[in-house]
Scaffold this motif. Structure first.
Motif, PDB file in Angstrom:
ATOM      1  N   CYS A  95       0.842  -1.239  -0.190  1.00 39.83           N
ATOM      2  CA  CYS A  95      -0.075   0.007  -0.091  1.00 39.83           C
ATOM      3  C   CYS A  95       0.931   1.161  -0.184  1.00 39.83           C
TER       4      CYS A  95
ATOM      5  N   THR B 135       2.613   1.559  -3.264  1.00 42.84           N
ATOM      6  CA  THR B 135       1.605   2.085  -4.417  1.00 42.84           C
ATOM      7  C   THR B 135       1.243   3.500  -4.139  1.00 42.84           C
TER       8      THR B 135
ATOM      9  N   LEU C 267      -3.447  -7.666  -4.914  1.00 46.52           N
ATOM     10  CA  LEU C 267      -4.381  -6.633  -5.876  1.00 46.52           C
ATOM     11  C   LEU C 267      -5.473  -6.150  -4.967  1.00 46.52           C
ATOM     12  N   ALA C 268      -6.181  -7.026  -4.303  1.00 49.29           N
ATOM     13  CA  ALA C 268      -7.468  -6.445  -3.628  1.00 49.29           C
ATOM     14  C   ALA C 268      -6.825  -5.508  -2.554  1.00 49.29           C
TER      15      ALA C 268
ATOM     16  N   ARG D 194      -6.590  -2.220  -4.598  1.00 42.24           N
ATOM     17  CA  ARG D 194      -7.484  -2.123  -5.773  1.00 42.24           C
ATOM     18  C   ARG D 194      -8.379  -0.647  -5.547  1.00 42.24           C
ATOM     19  N   GLN D 195      -8.632  -0.366  -4.072  1.00 39.85           N
ATOM     20  CA  GLN D 195      -9.453   0.798  -3.874  1.00 39.85           C
ATOM     21  C   GLN D 195      -8.742   2.108  -4.097  1.00 39.85           C
TER      22      GLN D 195
ATOM     23  N   LEU E  99      -6.384   2.355  -6.327  1.00 41.84           N
ATOM     24  CA  LEU E  99      -6.212   2.686  -7.922  1.00 41.84           C
ATOM     25  C   LEU E  99      -7.494   3.118  -8.220  1.00 41.84           C
ATOM     26  N   PHE E 100      -8.815   2.672  -7.917  1.00 39.50           N
ATOM     27  CA  PHE E 100      -9.936   3.456  -8.264  1.00 39.50           C
ATOM     28  C   PHE E 100      -9.966   4.854  -7.751  1.00 39.50           C
TER      29      PHE E 100
ATOM     30  N   CYS F 251      -5.607  -1.683 -19.026  1.00 40.24           N
ATOM     31  CA  CYS F 251      -4.488  -2.019 -17.977  1.00 40.24           C
ATOM     32  C   CYS F 251      -4.258  -3.624 -18.026  1.00 40.24           C
TER      33      CYS F 251
ATOM     34  N   LEU G 161      -2.254  -6.596 -15.845  1.00 37.21           N
ATOM     35  CA  LEU G 161      -1.561  -6.836 -14.447  1.00 37.21           C
ATOM     36  C   LEU G 161      -0.816  -8.154 -14.663  1.00 37.21           C
TER      37      LEU G 161
END
Length: 123
Positions: free
Chosen positions: A45, A48, A82-83, A86-87, A89-90, A100, A102
């Motif tokens: 996290c 990212t 990824l989970a 994911r938020q 990235l959104f 995209c 992955l």
């Protein structure tokens, strides 16, 4: 004509590449990681967030917005993470989702790194 760019505001590059290249109204951003930053030894996290901040820096310097991101490729060491991101990235894309890919990979340039992100931006 191809323009090769290194951004002073990003971590310095030590390899045989540049942060980005411009060609035919397109900006190609090299794979960005948390290497050389405070987030390097952190979780996926934090890495990212660091990478997305680097992308924002490039977009600001190029006077572009997140909606100009056309395509991204994300490389992760563990696809099950990824989970976890994911938020983020959104939220980052603000509804302007790019194409995209992955890809799960065995390792990146340094063992601390968990994610790498490259992008294509319309100019």
């Amino acid at each position: 004509m191809v323009e090769r760019i290194n951004y002073e505001q990003l971590p310095q590059i030590v390899g045989p590449y540049v942060h980005a290249t411009k060609h035919n109204q397109t900006l190609y951003i090299s794979g960005l990681t948390a290497y050389g930053t405070h987030a390097q030894s952190s979780d996926i996290c934090a890495q990212t967030q660091e990478i997305l901040n680097q992308v924002l820096t490039i977009l600001e310097l190029e006077k572009r917005s997140r909606s100009d991101i056309v395509k991204v490729t994300i490389f992760v060491k563990d696809i099950t993470m990824l989970a976890t991101i994911r938020q983020e990235l959104f939220q980052f894309y603000e509804g302007n989702l790019p194409a995209c890919s992955l890809v799960e990979i065995s390792q990146l340039i340094h063992p601390d790194l968990l994610i790498e992100y490259e992008a294509v931006v319309a100019l």
